[in-house]
Design an enzyme around this catalytic site. Structure first.
Site, short mmCIF file in Angstrom:
data_model
loop_
_atom_site.label_atom_id
_atom_site.label_comp_id
_atom_site.label_asym_id
_atom_site.label_seq_id
_atom_site.Cartn_x
_atom_site.Cartn_y
_atom_site.Cartn_z
N ALA A 122 0.85 -1.21 0.00
CA ALA A 122 0.00 0.00 0.00
C ALA A 122 0.87 1.24 0.00
O ALA A 122 0.68 2.16 0.80
CB ALA A 122 -0.94 -0.02 1.21
N GLY A 140 7.87 -1.78 -3.79
CA GLY A 140 9.04 -0.92 -3.83
C GLY A 140 9.85 -1.13 -5.09
O GLY A 140 9.54 -2.01 -5.92
N HIS A 163 -9.89 34.61 -3.46
CA HIS A 163 -11.13 33.97 -3.04
C HIS A 163 -12.04 33.80 -4.24
O HIS A 163 -12.17 34.73 -5.03
CB HIS A 163 -11.82 34.83 -1.98
CG HIS A 163 -13.16 34.27 -1.59
ND1 HIS A 163 -13.27 33.17 -0.77
CD2 HIS A 163 -14.42 34.65 -1.92
CE1 HIS A 163 -14.56 32.90 -0.60
NE2 HIS A 163 -15.28 33.77 -1.29
P1 NAD Z 1 6.74 2.14 -1.75
O1 NAD Z 1 8.02 1.96 -1.05
O2 NAD Z 1 6.11 3.47 -1.84
O3 NAD Z 1 5.65 1.17 -1.09
C1 NAD Z 1 5.81 -0.22 -1.02
C2 NAD Z 1 4.90 -0.72 0.08
O4 NAD Z 1 4.92 -2.13 0.04
C3 NAD Z 1 5.36 -0.30 1.46
O5 NAD Z 1 4.28 0.24 2.17
C4 NAD Z 1 5.86 -1.59 2.07
O6 NAD Z 1 5.69 -1.66 3.46
C5 NAD Z 1 5.01 -2.62 1.35
N1 NAD Z 1 5.61 -3.94 1.27
C6 NAD Z 1 6.89 -4.27 1.04
N2 NAD Z 1 7.03 -5.62 1.00
C7 NAD Z 1 5.79 -6.14 1.20
C8 NAD Z 1 5.29 -7.46 1.26
N3 NAD Z 1 6.08 -8.52 1.08
N4 NAD Z 1 3.97 -7.64 1.50
C9 NAD Z 1 3.15 -6.56 1.67
N5 NAD Z 1 3.59 -5.29 1.62
C10 NAD Z 1 4.89 -5.07 1.38
O7 NAD Z 1 6.96 1.52 -3.19
P2 NAD Z 1 6.05 1.50 -4.48
O8 NAD Z 1 4.65 1.88 -4.16
O9 NAD Z 1 6.33 0.20 -5.14
O10 NAD Z 1 6.70 2.67 -5.33
C11 NAD Z 1 8.07 2.57 -5.74
C12 NAD Z 1 8.71 3.94 -5.79
O11 NAD Z 1 8.11 4.72 -6.81
C13 NAD Z 1 8.53 4.68 -4.48
O12 NAD Z 1 9.79 5.09 -4.02
C14 NAD Z 1 7.68 5.84 -4.80
O13 NAD Z 1 8.14 7.02 -4.19
C15 NAD Z 1 7.77 5.98 -6.30
N6 NAD Z 1 6.44 6.39 -6.76
C16 NAD Z 1 6.07 7.67 -6.52
C17 NAD Z 1 4.80 8.07 -6.86
C18 NAD Z 1 4.41 9.48 -6.59
O14 NAD Z 1 5.28 10.29 -6.33
N7 NAD Z 1 3.13 9.80 -6.66
C19 NAD Z 1 3.91 7.19 -7.44
C20 NAD Z 1 4.32 5.89 -7.65
C21 NAD Z 1 5.60 5.50 -7.30
#
Ligand code: NAD
Ligand code: FAD
Length: 471
Positions: A188, A277, A450
């Site tokens: 998430a 991630g 506004h």
């Molecule tokens: P993230 O690090 O944002 O989130 C990954 C989530 O997966 C974390 O909450 C983590 O606790 C969870 N997780 C990890 N292993 C797990 C498992 N085995 N089971 C269940 N949950 C698990 O990574 P993401 O969403 O894959 O995004 C990757 C990168 O891309 C991030 O660094 C993000 O900043 C970037 N990104 C940014 C945006 C934005 O700026 N709007 C949008 C998409 C992606």
């Protein structure tokens, strides 16, 4: 004499911005990138333009319009019968946006006289790069300085291996040709929430499994809690503390087994997105082989001005870690380019904004209350709900709030956190205010038009001193 003053490896947001700035500063610049479109032609822009920021926002916008027509249009007096979704048309629109923007980078390269090579780059010495083109043809280039901007790739987990059909990564989820009835998402984070939202809005039953017990652990707690509540209302099923133990595919469905606080649970879905991630991309680059230090998590180690352990070789963007965000990588690249040109250049990491493009949007800059408490810093908070904003009411979405945190003694702004419509745009004012070391009083004394959503920032700033007008 070297062939180029600078060779940039990777044309994602970090690499292409760097190449352009180097060229603007009079350096003879080449940029090598291996990304190709389905026709085998170069598609500059890296993850961000091809399978990241831009395509995800295109689908978020399309799905937002659909959701609006379904849930809010009637209240505006707009009625529409036989509302339908055409996924192929939605995807075609997304692909057209990618095409226009990636071609735009090629035009910018041409305009700035940057020589663009399509192929995979490998460092052969500290001043030499070997390029292997798609057809296997090899070429060697030399440069005074090399900038590595090879980005990142999705993390894979062995219990849910992606197969491009049932279990997909973010790129696969951006390319669904039909709408899954039941969609599972592991993680998430930003990707899980954004892509989960797209398909939830379009009518899929979406379940997100997150390993951590807290929702959006790095965000302000009050914002995260309110965001989670809003997403639940939209029908997103988010299970926290869910530890996935296995996945099996049989009879055209995926069974995901996970353990939560209570017991072992099973989730049955038609598609599963793995969004746990991203990891640095140095595969085949030859960086370690020529002596560039890479840390235990695979990130290239850099020191001042993002120089690696080999003088004259720099690294920027996702491949060095820190926030994996497009704007962080681009700014880093501009800093390196200006340093190479002999200019005084610095980047302010404290004011990198974070945005998650859900509904409501979540955006923040600076410290959270939790970080300040842990650091023993005294602070004051002003909080204004969009429920009390005339513009938010006219718009039809009053969810969320602005929270402004200022140092107790000096009134200096330390963090600004927004949950609400257009938070992604509103955060720019917050970034500028913190960048300019403003106080909450500075924001409170700034006249905001506004009716605008930005008045919520003004009110929250007044709230730091207990003098809000509308709440
Ligand atoms: P993230 O690090 O944002 O989130 C990954 C989530 O997966 C974390 O909450 C983590 O606790 C969870 N997780 C990890 N292993 C797990 C498992 N085995 N089971 C269940 N949950 C698990 O990574 P993401 O969403 O894959 O995004 C990757 C990168 O891309 C991030 O660094 C993000 O900043 C970037 N990104 C940014 C945006 C934005 O700026 N709007 C949008 C998409 C992606
Ligand atoms: P990349 O964009 O990954 O680019 C690296 C480039 O280097 C690629 O083109 C790759 O092909 C090339 N390359 C790699 N190795 C070699 C080699 N050996 N030879 C030649 N070329 C090579 N960030 C935001 O800020 N906002 C968002 O809204 C956002 N949304 C996202 C949504 C999704 C679904 C995803 C996956 C990511 C999102 N991100 C977002 C993160 C953002 O895409 C990355 O932070 C950003 O692209 C990193 O830029 P970069 O230039 O460092 O690397």
């Amino acid at each position: 004499m070297a062939d180029y003053n600078v060779i940039v490896i990777g044309a994602g947001p970090a690499g292409y911005a760097t190449a352009i700035r180097c060229a603007q500063l009079g350096m003879k610049t080449a940029c090598i990138d291996k990304w190709s479109n389905p026709a085998g032609k170069p598609s500059l822009g890296g993850t961000c333009l091809n399978v990241g920021c831009i395509p995800s926002k295109a689908l978020l916008d399309s799905s937002h319009h659909y959701e609006f027509m379904q849930t809010q249009a009637v209240a505006h007096g707009i009625q529409c019968e036989n509302l339908n979704i055409d996924i192929a048309a939605m995807q075609a629109r997304k692909n057209k946006i990618i095409k226009i923007l990636t071609q735009g980078i090629a035009i910018l390269f041409k305009k700035n006289k940057i020589i663009s090579f399509q192929g995979t780059a490998r460092l052969s010495t500290d001043k030499q790069v070997e390029i292997t083109a798609l057809d296997g043809h090899k070429k060697t280039l030399t440069a005074d300085n090399i900038i590595i901007a090879t980005g990142s790739v999705p993390v894979q987990i062995p219990i849910a291996p992606t197969d491009d059909k049932w279990i997909v990564d973010s790129a696969g989820a951006l390319a669904f040709e039909s709408q899954p009835k039941r969609l599972g998402v592991i993680g998430a984070g930003a990707i899980g929430l954004e892509l989960g939202s797209v398909w939830n809005r379009l009518g899929s039953q979406v379940t997100i499994l997150e390993a951590l017990p807290d929702f959006l652990a790095t965000a302000d707690r009050k914002i995260a809690t309110a965001a989670q509540r809003e997403m639940k209302k939209q029908g997103l099923n988010i299970h926290l503390g869910a530890n996935v133990t296995s996945t099996t595919i049989a009879n055209d469905e995926i069974t995901v087994t996970y353990q939560d606080k209570k017991a072992e649970q099973k989730l049955i879905v038609d598609k599963l997105i793995v969004a746990v991630g991203r990891k640095p991309n140095t595969e085949g680059l030859g960086a370690a082989e020529i002596g560039i230090e890479i840390n235990a998590r695979g990130f290239i180690q850099v020191k001042e001005h993002r120089e690696t352990t080999i003088p004259g070789i720099y690294a920027i963007g996702d491949v060095i870690g820190g926030p994996m965000l497009a704007h962080k990588g681009s700014e880093e690249g501009v800093m390196v380019a200006e340093h190479l040109a002999g200019q005084l250049s610095k980047m302010s990491y404290e004011t990198v904004p974070y945005v998650i493009y859900t509904r409501p949007e979540i955006a923040w800059v600076g410290k959270t209350e939790e970080q300040l408490k842990a650091a023993g810093i005294e602070y004051k908070v002003g909080q204004f709900p969009f429920m009390a904003s005339g513009r938010a009411r006219a718009y039809g979405d009053t969810s969320g709030m602005v929270r402004i945190i200022a140092e107790a003694q000096t009134d200096r702004l330390l963090g600004i956190h927004i949950l609400g419509t257009s938070a992604s745009e509103l955060i720019a004012e917050a970034v500028l205010a913190i960048e300019l070391k403003s106080s909450a009083e500075d924001l409170a004394r700034t006249i905001h038009a506004h009716p605008t959503l930005s008045e919520a920032i003004h009110e929250a700033a007044l709230g730091v001193d207990g003098r809000m007008i509308h709440a």
